[in-house]
Design a protein around this motif. Structure first.
Motif, PDB file in Angstrom:
ATOM      1  N   VAL A 122       0.894  -1.343  -0.202  1.00 18.49           N
ATOM      2  CA  VAL A 122      -0.071   0.087   0.127  1.00 18.49           C
ATOM      3  C   VAL A 122       0.937   1.305   0.326  1.00 18.49           C
ATOM      4  N   LEU A 148       2.258   1.629  -3.588  1.00 16.38           N
ATOM      5  CA  LEU A 148       1.835   2.080  -4.392  1.00 16.38           C
ATOM      6  C   LEU A 148       1.414   3.561  -3.841  1.00 16.38           C
ATOM      7  N   GLN A 181     -10.038   0.994  -7.731  1.00 18.13           N
ATOM      8  CA  GLN A 181     -10.198   1.283  -6.759  1.00 18.13           C
ATOM      9  C   GLN A 181     -11.579   0.920  -7.060  1.00 18.13           C
ATOM     10  N   ASN A 185      -8.403  -5.549  -2.512  1.00 10.92           N
ATOM     11  CA  ASN A 185      -7.534  -4.947  -3.220  1.00 10.92           C
ATOM     12  C   ASN A 185      -6.316  -3.705  -3.032  1.00 10.92           C
ATOM     13  N   ASN A 186      -5.698  -3.377  -3.569  1.00  5.28           N
ATOM     14  CA  ASN A 186      -4.208  -2.253  -2.778  1.00  5.28           C
ATOM     15  C   ASN A 186      -4.831  -1.331  -2.706  1.00  5.28           C
ATOM     16  N   PHE A 187      -5.398  -1.086  -4.072  1.00  3.06           N
ATOM     17  CA  PHE A 187      -6.184   0.071  -4.179  1.00  3.06           C
ATOM     18  C   PHE A 187      -7.234   0.306  -3.283  1.00  3.06           C
ATOM     19  N   GLN A 188      -8.261  -0.454  -2.970  1.00  3.23           N
ATOM     20  CA  GLN A 188      -8.624  -0.265  -2.262  1.00  3.23           C
ATOM     21  C   GLN A 188      -8.558  -0.145  -0.629  1.00  3.23           C
ATOM     22  N   ARG A 189      -7.523  -1.164  -0.010  1.00  3.87           N
ATOM     23  CA  ARG A 189      -6.746  -0.876   1.055  1.00  3.87           C
ATOM     24  C   ARG A 189      -6.467   0.819   0.859  1.00  3.87           C
ATOM     25  N   LEU A 190      -5.520   1.284   0.040  1.00  7.23           N
ATOM     26  CA  LEU A 190      -5.375   3.052  -0.055  1.00  7.23           C
ATOM     27  C   LEU A 190      -6.404   3.426   0.267  1.00  7.23           C
ATOM     28  N   MET A 191      -7.572   3.501  -0.316  1.00 11.41           N
ATOM     29  CA  MET A 191      -8.254   4.052  -0.227  1.00 11.41           C
ATOM     30  C   MET A 191      -8.983   4.264   1.465  1.00 11.41           C
ATOM     31  N   GLU A 246      -6.988   6.269   2.695  1.00 12.23           N
ATOM     32  CA  GLU A 246      -7.003   7.661   2.457  1.00 12.23           C
ATOM     33  C   GLU A 246      -8.506   8.340   3.034  1.00 12.23           C
TER      34      GLU A 246
END
Lengths: 213, 96
Positions: free
Chosen positions: A118, A121, A141, B2-8, B11
């Motif tokens: 994360v 990324l 996302q 996924n990692n994008f959703q974990r990042l979201m 944030e």
């Protein structure tokens, strides 16, 4: 109440409760996305105000073909991308973005992006242009389909596929640069440590005594 | 996820809350548009009559429907008073 039920009630009665409910459901997420793309709190607040005004003025146009959240985020990304483009025209005509885009776009597999940590990324996304970042966020996302992204950005599906391909290629280049940068700094640190340990060995009391003798 | 959703998620957790001023401003803007729409809805017919009078016309001078049009539009008349064709063999464009 589901989003659709709240929307129908709001369209019929213009009840402020419905407005507050929809606003509270999406305000934090929209604000977070604006902050991510615009990187400035004041700009994100202004953008959020414009976005929600646009959402509620065009609520009757929401046909229910996709999820309401998808529709909201489409408007959000579209607005932020347009805002950034308008500002770019005023700021710099020549940017080094074109230098980073390879002439022949390498096909990057999804798992290469999805395997990143994360934090890594986040660094990669912060170092690619905002329009590319937005399109990757919409794809991975929000898990929007190519068609939904094309509709949101008013582009053809083939144009969106090419944009995603280029965005992934740029992300991979930045990822490699960051990794190389990390490798170089690690090697440098090791060299420094070795030199320091060599000097420490050289100037320990026993070694100094030996030198004197 | 996924990692994008974990990042979201990360944030969203770290992002500050939007100020209540934004909600007030949006509500205010929508209210203003609603008010303007109500004003237009209320006064537009009178405004159009005013323009008509300025030009020199009046409502009474508006073209009246002809007999043919009245026959084609029987719903304009009250029920029970529908006109029948004067001559069943008349040249009715609808009748074959």
């Amino acid at each position: 109440m589901s989003d659709v039920e709240v929307i129908n009630t709001y369209l019929h009665s213009q009840a402020s409760v419905c407005f507050s409910l929809l606003y509270s459901r999406y305000s934090t997420k929209v604000f977070s996305k604006c902050l991510t793309l615009l990187k400035d709190e004041a700009l994100a607040q202004d953008a959020m105000q414009e976005i929600f005004t646009k959402i509620f003025l065009n609520l009757s146009r929401f046909g229910g073909k996709s999820k309401f959240s998808t529709w909201v985020y489409s408007i959000t990304y579209n607005f932020c991308i347009d805002f950034i483009r308008k500002n770019k025209k005023h700021n710099n005509l020549f940017s080094d973005e074109m230098e980073k885009t390879p002439d022949v776009v390498e096909e990057v597999e999804d798992h290469e992006l999805l395997a990143m940590e994360v934090k890594q990324l986040k660094k990669v996304l912060d170092n690619i242009p905002s329009s590319d970042k937005a399109i990757l966020l919409m794809k991975y996302q929000e898990e929007m389909s190519i068609r939904e992204i094309a509709t949101a950005l008013d582009k053809t599906e083939s144009a969106i596929k090419m944009k995603i391909k280029r965005a992934k290629a740029k992300a991979k280049i930045v990822k490699n640069e960051l990794q190389n940068g990390l490798l170089v700094s690690t090697v440098y640190l090791l060299i420094q440590l070795l030199q320091y340990s060599f000097l420490v060995d050289l100037f320990t009391p026993s070694s100094i005594t030996e030198m004197i003798n | 996820m996924n990692n994008f959703q974990r990042l979201m998620e990360e944030e969203e957790r770290n992002a500050p809350q939007p100020p209540p001023l934004v909600q007030n401003n949006v509500a205010g803007t929508l209210g203003m548009f609603r008010f303007i729409g109500q004003i237009v809805e209320m006064y537009l017919p009178q405004f159009s009559n005013m323009l008509l009078n300025m030009v020199g016309g009046s409502e009474s001078e508006m073209p009246q429907p002809t007999d043919t049009e009245r026959r084609i539009m029987p719903h304009d008349e009250p029920l029970g008073h529908r006109r029948r064709p004067s001559n069943p063999n008349s040249d009715n464009p609808i009748k074959r």
